[in-house]
Design an enzyme around this catalytic site. Structure first.
Site, PDB file in Angstrom:
ATOM      1  CG  ASP A  15      25.013  14.327 -17.998  1.00  0.00           C
ATOM      2  OD1 ASP A  15      25.437  14.535 -16.759  1.00  0.00           O
ATOM      3  OD2 ASP A  15      25.156  12.930 -18.112  1.00  0.00           O
ATOM      4  CB  SER A  16      29.357  14.721 -17.783  1.00  0.00           C
ATOM      5  OG  SER A  16      28.900  13.712 -17.337  1.00  0.00           O
ATOM      6  CE1 TYR A  47      31.888  17.664 -18.595  1.00  0.00           C
ATOM      7  CE2 TYR A  47      30.183  18.631 -17.351  1.00  0.00           C
ATOM      8  CZ  TYR A  47      30.888  18.306 -18.456  1.00  0.00           C
ATOM      9  OH  TYR A  47      30.643  19.560 -19.577  1.00  0.00           O
ATOM     10  N   GLY A  48      33.126  13.871 -13.313  1.00  0.00           N
ATOM     11  CA  GLY A  48      33.247  13.669 -11.775  1.00  0.00           C
ATOM     12  C   GLY A  48      34.639  13.559 -11.157  1.00  0.00           C
ATOM     13  CB  CYS A  79      25.631  16.936 -15.041  1.00  0.00           C
ATOM     14  SG  CYS A  79      27.196  16.362 -14.340  1.00  0.00           S
ATOM     15  CG  ASN A  80      23.934  14.756  -8.821  1.00  0.00           C
ATOM     16  OD1 ASN A  80      23.379  15.418  -7.664  1.00  0.00           O
ATOM     17  ND2 ASN A  80      23.026  13.930  -9.670  1.00  0.00           N
ATOM     18  CB  THR A  81      29.654  16.304 -11.651  1.00  0.00           C
ATOM     19  OG1 THR A  81      29.948  14.891 -11.173  1.00  0.00           O
ATOM     20  CG2 THR A  81      31.250  16.616 -11.169  1.00  0.00           C
ATOM     21  CD  GLU A 160      28.985   6.346 -19.368  1.00  0.00           C
ATOM     22  OE1 GLU A 160      29.993   6.653 -19.825  1.00  0.00           O
ATOM     23  OE2 GLU A 160      28.428   6.763 -18.341  1.00  0.00           O
ATOM     24  CB  CYS A 192      25.655  10.209  -9.518  1.00  0.00           C
ATOM     25  SG  CYS A 192      26.621   9.685 -10.998  1.00  0.00           S
ATOM     26  CG  HIS A 194      25.914   6.999 -14.665  1.00  0.00           C
ATOM     27  ND1 HIS A 194      25.805   8.537 -14.786  1.00  0.00           N
ATOM     28  CD2 HIS A 194      26.574   6.543 -15.652  1.00  0.00           C
ATOM     29  CE1 HIS A 194      26.591   8.679 -15.893  1.00  0.00           C
ATOM     30  NE2 HIS A 194      26.928   7.524 -16.282  1.00  0.00           N
TER      31      HIS A 194
HETATM   32  N1  DGL Z   1      26.854  12.901 -14.646  1.00  0.00           N
HETATM   33  C1  DGL Z   1      27.774  12.836 -13.809  1.00  0.00           C
HETATM   34  C2  DGL Z   1      27.029  13.208 -12.400  1.00  0.00           C
HETATM   35  O1  DGL Z   1      25.824  13.273 -12.229  1.00  0.00           O
HETATM   36  C3  DGL Z   1      28.326  11.393 -13.578  1.00  0.00           C
HETATM   37  C4  DGL Z   1      29.306  11.151 -14.856  1.00  0.00           C
HETATM   38  C5  DGL Z   1      30.497  11.605 -14.759  1.00  0.00           C
HETATM   39  O2  DGL Z   1      31.232  11.874 -13.790  1.00  0.00           O
HETATM   40  O3  DGL Z   1      30.713  12.715 -15.500  1.00  0.00           O
HETATM   41  O4  DGL Z   1      27.588  13.484 -11.286  1.00  0.00           O
END
Ligand code: DGL
Length: 272
Positions: A15-16, A47-48, A79-81, A160, A192, A194
């Site tokens: 993940d990011s 990463y978003g 990580c979705n992004t 966060e 996402c 989070h």
């Molecule tokens: N892990 C990122 C996501 O699921 C969220 C945090 C980020 O922007 O890095 O999109």
């Protein structure tokens, strides 16, 4: 008769940052016999709001590390992004080496298979929504399905920083959920890492009429299916310890793990 050997090698998850621990936790719950190697790219998070190209560069570096250094048998992009920006790229680059799972496709499969869901809403980071990946996959898999997508970039940093279940999160969340884009939805995808942390608040906002869906469990089930199908499940007995690695270390990262994993875990810094 074919022997069922299985595969004791670890599953790589990345993940990011620390948020992907929500997915790691779900995997741990469903597949307690698997050793997990988690990499949080804390040196480069978030990463978003980053470009697709940069996220691809970061993602392939981590994937290569998980394969070369830890001999991972499968990879989960938690990580979705990164899933939106880099999944197809990683899958093609790693073809024939390891199977790669992302967090978007299992959710899309879940949405298109459901007879109850007629108008899902999707909330996620700017890059995830801006990539159009969810929208394009839903359109392709179920033409005619109505859906809505809204970028909610303040939510991940808010969570966060520990702002959830309080007046700050309440105000920001309501501001987003009241947007015209999300009118008339019958379900909401928390796209996402989070957002599972604010699931309860979102459920309270909508009441029983809107189903709130988070991808962690759907992804963990998908991994179980894949490992079973490919005969890659850990053959039982002793698994090695899980490892939680980060590309930059600061004490507050370790504190944050408690929010996302439910228990504090020890983070180890790696150089990538
Ligand atoms: N892990 C990122 C996501 O699921 C969220 C945090 C980020 O922007 O890095 O999109």
């Amino acid at each position: 008769m074919e022997s069922k050997q299985g595969d004791p090698r670890p599953v790589g998850i990345f993940d990011s940052g620390i948020g992907g621990l929500t997915v790691a936790q779900a995997i741990h719950r469903i597949l307690p016999g698997e050793q997990l190697i988690y990499v949080g790219d804390t040196a480069h998070m978030p990463y978003g709001d980053k470009s697709i190209e940069l996220i691809r560069t970061y993602s392939i570096r981590i994937a290569q590390y998980l394969i070369d250094t830890h001999d991972c048998k499968a990879l989960v992009i938690a990580c979705n992004t990164a899933s939106a920006a880099a999944y197809e790229y990683l899958r093609d680059q790693l073809k024939g080496k390891v199977p790669v799972i992302n967090v978007i496709d299992p959710m899309v499969e879940f949405l298109v298979a459901s007879h109850q869901i007629k108008h899902p809403g999707i909330i996620a980071t700017k890059t995830t929504i801006g990539s159009g990946v969810y929208q394009e996959k839903l359109k392709r898999r179920k033409p005619g399905l109505q859906f809505s997508a809204l970028a909610t970039p303040l939510l991940a940093p808010m969570i966060e920083e520990g702002f959830y279940n309080n007046s700050v999160s309440h105000a920001i969340l309501h501001e987003y959920l009241e947007q015209a884009e999300l009118k008339n939805i019958d379900s909401l995808v928390l796209a996402c890492t989070h957002y599972p942390l604010i699931k309860k608040e979102i459920e309270e906002y909508y009441g029983p009429g809107v189903n709130i869906i988070d991808s962690a469990m759907v992804v963990a089930e998908k991994l179980k299916y894949l490992l079973t199908k490919e005969n890659l499940l850990h053959p039982s007995g002793k698994k090695k310890n899980d490892q939680f690695l980060v590309t930059d270390y600061a004490p507050h990262f370790e504190k944050t793990t408690r929010i996302f994993y439910g228990e504090g875990i020890h983070l180890e810094k790696i150089d990538l």
